[in-house]
Design an enzyme around this catalytic site. Structure first.
Site, PDB file in Angstrom:
ATOM      1  N   GLU A   1      43.581  35.636  14.832  1.00 55.49           N
ATOM      2  CA  GLU A   1      43.146  37.009  15.111  1.00 55.49           C
ATOM      3  C   GLU A   1      43.160  37.866  13.850  1.00 55.49           C
ATOM      4  O   GLU A   1      43.843  38.882  13.789  1.00 55.49           O
ATOM      5  CB  GLU A   1      44.074  37.652  16.154  1.00 55.49           C
ATOM      6  CG  GLU A   1      44.151  36.923  17.472  1.00 55.49           C
ATOM      7  CD  GLU A   1      45.207  37.508  18.405  1.00 55.49           C
ATOM      8  OE1 GLU A   1      45.020  37.412  19.625  1.00 55.49           O
ATOM      9  OE2 GLU A   1      46.229  38.057  17.919  1.00 55.49           O
TER      10      GLU A   1
ATOM     11  N   GLY B   1      42.166  40.646  11.199  1.00 56.78           N
ATOM     12  CA  GLY B   1      41.480  41.940  11.237  1.00 56.78           C
ATOM     13  C   GLY B   1      41.288  42.445   9.825  1.00 56.78           C
ATOM     14  O   GLY B   1      40.225  42.305   9.219  1.00 56.78           O
TER      15      GLY B   1
ATOM     16  N   CYS C   1      44.984  71.451   7.764  1.00 56.26           N
ATOM     17  CA  CYS C   1      46.135  72.338   7.614  1.00 56.26           C
ATOM     18  C   CYS C   1      47.444  71.607   7.878  1.00 56.26           C
ATOM     19  O   CYS C   1      48.133  71.868   8.867  1.00 56.26           O
ATOM     20  CB  CYS C   1      45.980  73.539   8.522  1.00 56.26           C
ATOM     21  SG  CYS C   1      44.591  74.531   8.039  1.00 56.26           S
ATOM     22  N   GLU C   2      47.752  70.639   7.047  1.00 58.08           N
ATOM     23  CA  GLU C   2      48.993  69.870   7.122  1.00 58.08           C
ATOM     24  C   GLU C   2      49.335  69.469   5.692  1.00 58.08           C
ATOM     25  O   GLU C   2      48.454  69.012   4.961  1.00 58.08           O
ATOM     26  CB  GLU C   2      48.812  68.548   7.902  1.00 58.08           C
ATOM     27  CG  GLU C   2      48.313  68.661   9.311  1.00 58.08           C
ATOM     28  CD  GLU C   2      49.425  68.782  10.333  1.00 58.08           C
ATOM     29  OE1 GLU C   2      50.605  68.588   9.965  1.00 58.08           O
ATOM     30  OE2 GLU C   2      49.106  69.082  11.488  1.00 58.08           O
TER      31      GLU C   2
ATOM     32  N   TYR D   1      41.126  49.798   9.817  1.00 60.01           N
ATOM     33  CA  TYR D   1      41.981  50.897  10.269  1.00 60.01           C
ATOM     34  C   TYR D   1      41.589  52.210   9.577  1.00 60.01           C
ATOM     35  O   TYR D   1      42.437  53.027   9.232  1.00 60.01           O
ATOM     36  CB  TYR D   1      43.473  50.550  10.053  1.00 60.01           C
ATOM     37  CG  TYR D   1      43.818  49.220  10.682  1.00 60.01           C
ATOM     38  CD1 TYR D   1      43.912  49.103  12.064  1.00 60.01           C
ATOM     39  CD2 TYR D   1      43.990  48.067   9.915  1.00 60.01           C
ATOM     40  CE1 TYR D   1      44.176  47.873  12.660  1.00 60.01           C
ATOM     41  CE2 TYR D   1      44.248  46.834  10.497  1.00 60.01           C
ATOM     42  CZ  TYR D   1      44.335  46.746  11.876  1.00 60.01           C
ATOM     43  OH  TYR D   1      44.585  45.532  12.464  1.00 60.01           O
TER      44      TYR D   1
HETATM   45  C1  LIG Z   1      46.415  44.334  15.138  1.00 59.23           C
HETATM   46  C2  LIG Z   1      46.443  42.977  15.679  1.00 59.23           C
HETATM   47  C3  LIG Z   1      45.850  41.919  14.976  1.00 59.23           C
HETATM   48  C4  LIG Z   1      45.197  42.084  13.621  1.00 59.23           C
HETATM   49  O1  LIG Z   1      46.092  42.371  12.614  1.00 59.23           O
HETATM   50  P1  LIG Z   1      45.582  42.390  11.085  1.00 59.23           P
HETATM   51  O2  LIG Z   1      46.790  42.714  10.325  1.00 59.23           O
HETATM   52  O3  LIG Z   1      44.538  43.434  10.984  1.00 59.23           O
HETATM   53  O4  LIG Z   1      45.065  41.028  10.778  1.00 59.23           O
HETATM   54  C5  LIG Z   1      45.859  40.677  15.555  1.00 59.23           C
HETATM   55  N1  LIG Z   1      46.438  40.464  16.760  1.00 59.23           N
HETATM   56  C6  LIG Z   1      47.021  41.452  17.456  1.00 59.23           C
HETATM   57  C7  LIG Z   1      47.623  41.153  18.772  1.00 59.23           C
HETATM   58  C8  LIG Z   1      47.050  42.739  16.945  1.00 59.23           C
HETATM   59  O5  LIG Z   1      47.643  43.715  17.631  1.00 59.23           O
END
Ligand SMILES: *Cc1c(COP(=O)(O)O)cnc(C)c1O
Length: 421
Positions: free
Chosen positions: A273, A275, A343-344, A372
């Site tokens: 997974e 990201g 405004c922070e 992100y």
């Molecule tokens: C956020 C997340 C990811 C991805 O994380 P990265 O650091 O962006 O690779 C994978 N699996 C789950 C369950 C997540 O919550």
């Protein structure tokens, strides 16, 4: 970041000067490289080509439907965290049989939507969730495929907000109770136990935590087998880090060199997974200097993007490289904070940074903003969310247009009793 290069004084993305896009779109905006995203995905999948696997891109890193479409066209799947992300996935024509669904707070409605969509599996995070999924599956006269998210108690050595696999985290089941929980899941009529899931955190820059965690869940799978519970999928999560500043995270090939020998001894289909590692360095935020000022000897560069557009520096104290879109002629440097219009006092993109002596109207590239970035943006201070633009070769495509003031009050209503007088 091979696709972000200076030619002469100008920063290019692929074959287009960033400045040219800015003059057409206005600032601020997110800018992504199609070829970088594709390349990162291919590098990752190639690294693990010896083992049967499925890459489920973590949609929360960048959920624009055009970006999702890049993965889907390559045969990839998606890791989702909400009904909204499922909706986006389906809008981008994802194969439901390549969607995995994690998250500690799935609602009944979201579960129903996912079951009706026939996703590959739920990654279950609590016993109560397991019972609710069993109930909803019964209602729909179907079986829910599930993996239990196991918390292997491995320290990913990252920012505490993005460490998710320690034993006191809110995520998953403690590995100590895992066998019991699996036995419970096996007994439920409408649950089909198909996998083990773990995800220990994000922006991990070493291989050891991955190896530890994978070894722990493989041992768990062995124990489960002895108990008569046969699983098919081992989901090892995401979390591989990227270079923002001077980090040197393992290349996917280095990670594979450690993991493949362990994983290839098993017969599981491995789910990844990733990201951040796919999209983080495939995108930048382009912003313009509105004003420069000095207070008590401290330099401030006020830009038109704020923490509502890009919250990582404020939320995680993240380091993002700041580069000029057009390199200035003069070589003089200043030490300055790059701050936004919100405004922070926490509204900054960079602190105490040695920078070119940026002037009013100069364009700035905030690097490593593809993950992100837009997905964590908000309308705080009633600011319109910025456009997202995708570059491929010498073409650029607006994949989300800039919001307008009318978007800001969409759905709002003044009740009748306030209308008089
Ligand atoms: C956020 C997340 C990811 C991805 O994380 P990265 O650091 O962006 O690779 C994978 N699996 C789950 C369950 C997540 O919550």
């Amino acid at each position: 970041m091979d696709d972000f290069q200076y030619h002469g004084q100008e920063l290019f993305l692929e074959k287009i000067p960033v400045q040219k896009i800015a003059s057409e779109i206005g600032t601020p905006f997110y800018l992504y490289s199609y070829n970088t995203i594709l390349n990162h995905l291919r590098v990752f999948t190639n690294a693990f080509k010896e083992i049967p696997h499925l890459i489920c891109f973590a949609e929360k890193a960048n959920s624009n439907i055009a970006v999702l479409r890049i993965f889907i066209k390559e045969g990839g799947g998606l890791d989702i965290i909400s009904g909204g992300e499922l909706y986006r996935a389906l809008q981008a024509s994802a194969d439901p049989q390549k969607i995995v669904y994690a998250g500690v707070g799935k609602t009944r409605d979201e579960i129903r939507y996912a079951l009706k969509s026939n996703i590959l599996m739920f990654n279950i995070e609590s016993t109560q969730e397991l019972f609710v999924i069993d109930e909803v599956a019964e209602e729909l006269n179907t079986k829910a495929r599930v993996a239990l998210r196991i918390n292997p108690d491995v320290d990913p050595k990252t920012h505490r907000y993005i460490a998710t696999g320690l034993k006191d985290s809110k995520f998953g089941f403690s590995i100590a109770n895992a066998v019991q929980e699996y036995q419970l899941a096996e007994r439920l009529e409408n649950i089909d136990v198909v996998g083990i899931h773990k995800h220990i955190g994000s922006q991990i820059t070493q291989t050891a935590p991955f190896v530890d965690a994978v070894e722990k869940i493989i041992s768990l799978a062995d124990v489960l087998k002895k108990e008569g519970i046969d699983i098919k999928y081992l989901n090892v999560g995401g979390g591989l880090g990227i270079t923002y500043n001077d980090e040197s995270p393992p290349h996917p090939k280095e990670l594979a060199a450690e993991l493949v020998p362990i994983l290839s001894k098993t017969n599981y289909t491995i789910i990844f997974e990733p990201g951040r590692v796919i999209v983080g360095n495939a995108g930048i935020l382009v912003t313009k200097v509105l004003y420069t000022k000095m207070n008590e000897g401290k330099n401030f560069i006020v830009v038109d993007a704020g923490m509502n557009d890009f919250i990582r520096p404020s939320l995680y104290d993240s380091y993002q490289r700041i580069l000029p879109v057009t390199k200035p002629e003069a070589s003089d440097k200043i030490t300055a904070d790059v701050v936004g219009p919100i405004c922070e006092s926490g509204d900054f993109l960079a602190k105490d940074r040695i920078l070119p002596n940026f002037q009013k109207d100069n364009l700035i590239a905030v690097m490593s903003a593809g993950a992100y970035g837009f997905t964590m943006s908000s309308n705080y201070n009633s600011r319109c969310r910025v456009p997202e633009v995708l570059v491929k070769d010498d073409q650029h495509y607006v994949i989300r247009k800039r919001e307008e003031y009318t978007d800001l009050i969409k759905g709002e209503k003044i009740p009748e009793f306030l209308n008089h007088g």
